[in-house]
Design a protein around this motif. Structure first.
Motif, PDB file in Angstrom:
ATOM      1  N   ASP A  59      52.717 -94.521  38.964  1.00  0.00           N
ATOM      2  CA  ASP A  59      53.017 -94.666  37.790  1.00  0.00           C
ATOM      3  C   ASP A  59      54.560 -94.944  37.697  1.00  0.00           C
ATOM      4  O   ASP A  59      55.404 -94.801  38.784  1.00  0.00           O
ATOM      5  CB  ASP A  59      52.630 -93.460  36.799  1.00  0.00           C
ATOM      6  CG  ASP A  59      53.159 -92.239  37.269  1.00  0.00           C
ATOM      7  OD1 ASP A  59      54.241 -92.382  38.218  1.00  0.00           O
ATOM      8  OD2 ASP A  59      52.632 -91.066  37.203  1.00  0.00           O
ATOM      9  N   ALA A  60      55.154 -95.417  36.506  1.00  0.00           N
ATOM     10  CA  ALA A  60      56.554 -95.615  36.351  1.00  0.00           C
ATOM     11  C   ALA A  60      57.434 -94.469  36.919  1.00  0.00           C
ATOM     12  O   ALA A  60      58.374 -94.879  37.686  1.00  0.00           O
ATOM     13  CB  ALA A  60      56.554 -96.044  34.846  1.00  0.00           C
ATOM     14  N   ARG A  61      57.108 -93.333  36.878  1.00  0.00           N
ATOM     15  CA  ARG A  61      58.145 -92.155  37.477  1.00  0.00           C
ATOM     16  C   ARG A  61      57.887 -92.247  38.739  1.00  0.00           C
ATOM     17  O   ARG A  61      59.088 -92.018  39.586  1.00  0.00           O
ATOM     18  CB  ARG A  61      57.484 -90.869  36.647  1.00  0.00           C
ATOM     19  CG  ARG A  61      58.295 -89.735  36.753  1.00  0.00           C
ATOM     20  CD  ARG A  61      57.704 -88.519  36.568  1.00  0.00           C
ATOM     21  NE  ARG A  61      58.199 -87.261  36.976  1.00  0.00           N
ATOM     22  CZ  ARG A  61      58.265 -87.062  38.290  1.00  0.00           C
ATOM     23  NH1 ARG A  61      57.518 -87.654  39.017  1.00  0.00           N
ATOM     24  NH2 ARG A  61      58.852 -85.854  38.836  1.00  0.00           N
ATOM     25  N   GLU A  62      56.755 -91.965  39.310  1.00  0.00           N
ATOM     26  CA  GLU A  62      56.455 -92.125  40.992  1.00  0.00           C
ATOM     27  C   GLU A  62      57.177 -93.354  41.444  1.00  0.00           C
ATOM     28  O   GLU A  62      57.986 -93.117  42.693  1.00  0.00           O
ATOM     29  CB  GLU A  62      55.131 -91.873  41.309  1.00  0.00           C
ATOM     30  CG  GLU A  62      55.002 -91.532  43.013  1.00  0.00           C
ATOM     31  CD  GLU A  62      53.699 -91.363  43.324  1.00  0.00           C
ATOM     32  OE1 GLU A  62      52.678 -91.548  42.539  1.00  0.00           O
ATOM     33  OE2 GLU A  62      53.516 -91.006  44.432  1.00  0.00           O
ATOM     34  N   GLY A  63      56.959 -94.492  40.986  1.00  0.00           N
ATOM     35  CA  GLY A  63      57.731 -95.575  41.459  1.00  0.00           C
ATOM     36  C   GLY A  63      59.109 -95.770  41.728  1.00  0.00           C
ATOM     37  O   GLY A  63      59.634 -96.024  42.596  1.00  0.00           O
ATOM     38  N   ALA A  64      59.615 -95.210  40.621  1.00  0.00           N
ATOM     39  CA  ALA A  64      61.211 -95.234  40.381  1.00  0.00           C
ATOM     40  C   ALA A  64      61.616 -94.454  41.411  1.00  0.00           C
ATOM     41  O   ALA A  64      62.898 -94.213  41.850  1.00  0.00           O
ATOM     42  CB  ALA A  64      61.460 -94.757  39.137  1.00  0.00           C
ATOM     43  N   ALA A  65      60.912 -92.985  41.671  1.00  0.00           N
ATOM     44  CA  ALA A  65      61.268 -91.947  42.431  1.00  0.00           C
ATOM     45  C   ALA A  65      61.356 -92.782  44.205  1.00  0.00           C
ATOM     46  O   ALA A  65      62.406 -92.282  44.691  1.00  0.00           O
ATOM     47  CB  ALA A  65      60.483 -90.732  42.443  1.00  0.00           C
ATOM     48  N   PRO A  92      67.122-102.737  38.484  1.00  0.00           N
ATOM     49  CA  PRO A  92      67.634-101.600  37.891  1.00  0.00           C
ATOM     50  C   PRO A  92      67.961-100.657  38.898  1.00  0.00           C
ATOM     51  O   PRO A  92      69.043 -99.786  38.576  1.00  0.00           O
ATOM     52  CB  PRO A  92      66.358-101.241  37.076  1.00  0.00           C
ATOM     53  CG  PRO A  92      65.688-102.451  36.561  1.00  0.00           C
ATOM     54  CD  PRO A  92      65.417-103.177  37.980  1.00  0.00           C
ATOM     55  N   ARG A  93      67.190-100.319  39.870  1.00  0.00           N
ATOM     56  CA  ARG A  93      67.551 -99.395  40.938  1.00  0.00           C
ATOM     57  C   ARG A  93      67.817-100.152  42.150  1.00  0.00           C
ATOM     58  O   ARG A  93      67.762 -99.541  43.413  1.00  0.00           O
ATOM     59  CB  ARG A  93      66.373 -98.297  41.066  1.00  0.00           C
ATOM     60  CG  ARG A  93      66.069 -97.608  39.980  1.00  0.00           C
ATOM     61  CD  ARG A  93      64.606 -96.611  39.850  1.00  0.00           C
ATOM     62  NE  ARG A  93      63.734 -97.597  39.772  1.00  0.00           N
ATOM     63  CZ  ARG A  93      63.126 -98.363  38.505  1.00  0.00           C
ATOM     64  NH1 ARG A  93      63.951 -97.905  37.415  1.00  0.00           N
ATOM     65  NH2 ARG A  93      62.225 -99.064  38.436  1.00  0.00           N
TER      66      ARG A  93
END
Length: 218
Positions: free
Chosen positions: A8-14, A114-115
């Motif tokens: 999900d967006a949160r895990e992917g970003a992590a 972004p990251r």
DNA sequence: GCGACAG
DNA sequence: ATCTTGTCGC
């Protein structure tokens, strides 16, 4: 270490925040003899992905090898998480090459993300190979006007941070968003992309992969 | 809340 | 990305 691709967006970003520390932006290119290109197309209304990888000689840019891999799509398209959707199939196609290329040109962003982990940077970190991102449109960063002639360019910036280059690869066409993925810097990435753009807006390796992944026979 | 948003 | 024919321009 491998990481999950269905996120999900949160895990992917992590995961991206963890992997970005492994990106290297200093020039480490040795002698380049083969340049790979990659792209992914979709079929069945988006249910199946077709990843295409090409390998061209350098210099000369002659097609030496190409592979296509089909795979069920597990991730939707989410801006900023494109690599989780496309890399599984791309890695399979890349593994089919008779020998690893010295450079990979990707259809998408390098560190202009972004990251700072666009698909080219992500692929570079996972394979350890030098990669460049050459995207057809902007994800992040700002820039001034770009001259109309082939070779004209403007730095792509996020405040004072240099992310890449907005490069006109052919006179009169829309510019490409070029950024380093792994093991090279902004200027080197820009030079390689321009050197590979001989007939189309996209670099030859990417253009060839684009054809195979969309309407080509795989 | 509103706009932006690789492929 | 993909759905889609002809058409304007070099």
């Amino acid at each position: 270490m491998p990481h999950p691709w269905r996120v999900d967006a949160r895990e992917g970003a992590a995961i991206q925040e963890a992997l970005r520390r492994r990106v290297r932006l200093a020039d480490e290119l040795g002698e380049v003899r083969r340049i790979a290109g990659m792209d992914v197309g979709f079929r069945d209304g988006g249910a199946t992905a077709c990843a295409a990888v090409t390998c061209l000689s350098w210099p000369g840019l002659r097609l030496e090898e190409s592979h296509c891999v089909y795979r069920g799509v597990e991730m939707p398209y989410i801006p900023g998480l494109l690599s989780f959707r496309e890399l599984p199939a791309v890695l399979d196609a890349l593994a089919a090459l008779s020998a690893p290329p010295e450079l990979i040109l990707c259809d998408g962003q390098g560190i202009a993300h972004p990251r700072r982990l666009g698909i080219a940077a992500h692929l570079g970190v996972l394979t350890g190979l030098p990669t460049i991102g050459a995207a057809k449109s902007r994800l992040v960063g700002e820039h001034g006007p770009v001259g109309r002639e082939r070779g004209a360019r403007a730095p792509l910036l996020d405040g004072a941070e240099r992310l890449g280059t907005v490069l006109r690869t052919r006179t009169g066409v829309r510019p490409l968003y070029v950024s380093p993925g792994h093991r090279l810097d902004c200027d080197t990435a820009c030079e390689w992309v321009l050197a590979c753009c001989t007939r189309y807006r996209l670099p030859e390796p990417t253009h060839a992969a684009d054809r195979l992944a969309s309407r080509g026979r795989c």
